[in-house]
Design a protein around this motif. Structure first.
Motif, PDB file in Angstrom:
ATOM      1  N   VAL A  59       0.839  -1.205   0.000  1.00  0.00           N
ATOM      2  CA  VAL A  59       0.000   0.000   0.000  1.00  0.00           C
ATOM      3  C   VAL A  59       0.870   1.250   0.000  1.00  0.00           C
ATOM      4  O   VAL A  59       0.596   2.220  -0.722  1.00  0.00           O
ATOM      5  N   GLY A  60       1.953   1.230   0.788  1.00  0.00           N
ATOM      6  CA  GLY A  60       2.846   2.388   0.838  1.00  0.00           C
ATOM      7  C   GLY A  60       3.508   2.672  -0.499  1.00  0.00           C
ATOM      8  O   GLY A  60       3.538   3.812  -0.964  1.00  0.00           O
ATOM      9  N   ILE A  61       4.047   1.626  -1.141  1.00  0.00           N
ATOM     10  CA  ILE A  61       4.691   1.810  -2.450  1.00  0.00           C
ATOM     11  C   ILE A  61       3.661   2.239  -3.485  1.00  0.00           C
ATOM     12  O   ILE A  61       3.941   3.104  -4.336  1.00  0.00           O
ATOM     13  N   ALA A  62       2.463   1.659  -3.423  1.00  0.00           N
ATOM     14  CA  ALA A  62       1.410   2.038  -4.380  1.00  0.00           C
ATOM     15  C   ALA A  62       1.031   3.509  -4.211  1.00  0.00           C
ATOM     16  O   ALA A  62       0.828   4.232  -5.201  1.00  0.00           O
ATOM     17  N   TRP A  63       0.937   3.953  -2.955  1.00  0.00           N
ATOM     18  CA  TRP A  63       0.602   5.361  -2.707  1.00  0.00           C
ATOM     19  C   TRP A  63       1.688   6.282  -3.259  1.00  0.00           C
ATOM     20  O   TRP A  63       1.407   7.261  -3.942  1.00  0.00           O
ATOM     21  N   LEU A  64       2.958   5.937  -2.984  1.00  0.00           N
ATOM     22  CA  LEU A  64       4.073   6.757  -3.451  1.00  0.00           C
ATOM     23  C   LEU A  64       4.150   6.764  -4.973  1.00  0.00           C
ATOM     24  O   LEU A  64       4.394   7.805  -5.589  1.00  0.00           O
ATOM     25  N   GLY A  65       3.964   5.600  -5.592  1.00  0.00           N
ATOM     26  CA  GLY A  65       4.121   5.514  -7.039  1.00  0.00           C
ATOM     27  C   GLY A  65       2.960   6.097  -7.814  1.00  0.00           C
ATOM     28  O   GLY A  65       3.164   6.838  -8.786  1.00  0.00           O
ATOM     29  N   VAL A  66       1.734   5.780  -7.385  1.00  0.00           N
ATOM     30  CA  VAL A  66       0.558   6.189  -8.164  1.00  0.00           C
ATOM     31  C   VAL A  66       0.073   7.581  -7.770  1.00  0.00           C
ATOM     32  O   VAL A  66      -0.174   8.431  -8.623  1.00  0.00           O
ATOM     33  N   VAL A  67      -0.053   7.832  -6.464  1.00  0.00           N
ATOM     34  CA  VAL A  67      -0.653   9.097  -6.013  1.00  0.00           C
ATOM     35  C   VAL A  67       0.374  10.228  -6.008  1.00  0.00           C
ATOM     36  O   VAL A  67       0.178  11.265  -6.642  1.00  0.00           O
TER      37      VAL A  67
END
Length: 304
Positions: free
Chosen positions: A217-225
């Motif tokens: 979730v953390g990597i997804a937030w950093l990468g996408v958002v």
């Protein structure tokens, strides 16, 4: 109206970037190395962006390949800005690193714009930048506990200066690209170049990460958002807004980070932090009240 819409996009980018520090802090608390976080953030962002670009965007990139220096420079500056910022924070402390990086950027951009236009900055510009930098200083002072953790302060300050000047240069250089390529295309190209720059260093240090819901979730937030969505907003806003103004608007980042630190991490509310946050918001409000000073006027050379 176009310039006000651009200002809204840049303000939204600043608010979303304010979640970057807390997200990275959570991942670092789980034992992830900074370069590893940066690497996977860029891998995910680049993958998503090239899926979004589509054939028209790829054709535009092929056309731009005949004069690639500006795209390559933006990507390299992006990587330098990110990496040296983390070094500055580590060696000089969060407060000093943030203050130097984000404080020097709008000042440098205003100086460049004044030299290019052969005119002194307007009084409104000086007041707005002064208020923003003062607010930033107070916000950073509010997190003074971190400033003591400064093993090599001179190195940290030097890295932060490089980071802030790289941020300013990237903003100024990318202005013409945003009007030629579009926000999604330039974001895809710049993140791809940044990934190429970061990859050798990341691989040397190791890029393995623990696979779990919190990490993903953390990597997804950093990468996408905070990368895909936020940089698309940032570059879209640059189409109509001056570089120096853009960097003031994105100073909503530390103001947002302060609010998150208080709400999510239980950090104490301080007088300096409150006044600094209000000054930052006041500087942004002043820009919204006088948007004609923020836009790129027709007939004037674009930033960079």
């Amino acid at each position: 109206m176009r310039d006000r819409r651009g200002m809204l996009m840049l303000s939204a980018a600043g608010v979303l970037w304010g979640t970057l520090g807390p997200a990275v802090r959570a991942l670092q608390d789980d034992g992830l190395a900074t370069l590893s976080i940066t690497f996977w953030r860029l891998v995910l962002a680049t993958t998503v962006l090239f899926l979004l670009v589509g054939r028209p965007g790829l054709r535009a990139l092929r056309t731009e390949a005949s004069r690639p220096w500006r795209l390559v420079l933006v990507g390299v500056l992006f990587a330098v800005f990110q990496t040296t910022f983390f070094v500055g924070v580590k060696e000089a402390g969060v407060a000093v690193g943030t203050l130097v990086t984000l404080g020097i950027a709008p000042v440098a951009a205003a100086v460049v714009e004044s030299v290019r236009e052969r005119a002194l900055p307007a009084a409104r510009t000086v007041v707005t930048i002064g208020s923003a930098v003062l607010g930033l200083g107070l916000v950073c002072a509010a997190s003074g506990a971190d400033a003591a953790a400064a093993p090599r302060p001179l190195l940290g300050i030097a890295a932060s200066l490089v980071s802030g000047l790289s941020y300013a240069a990237s903003t100024m250089v990318s202005g013409p690209l945003t009007r030629r390529l579009g926000a999604v295309v330039i974001t895809a190209a710049s993140t791809a170049v940044a990934l190429l720059v970061v990859t050798p260093f990341a691989l040397a240090g190791g890029v393995a990460i623990p696979v779990g819901p919190r990490t993903l979730v953390g990597i997804a937030w950093l990468g996408v958002v905070t990368t895909v969505f936020t940089y698309v907003l940032f570059y879209a806003g640059l189409r109509t807004v001056r570089g120096s103004v853009a960097m003031i608007l994105t100073l909503l980042e530390p103001a947002t980070a302060v609010v998150i630190a208080v709400v999510a991490f239980g950090e104490p509310v301080t007088v300096a932090g409150t006044i600094g946050t209000l000054l930052l918001i006041g500087a942004v409000a002043l820009l919204y009240l006088t948007p004609q000073g923020a836009r790129i006027e027709a007939g004037t050379p674009p930033p960079g």
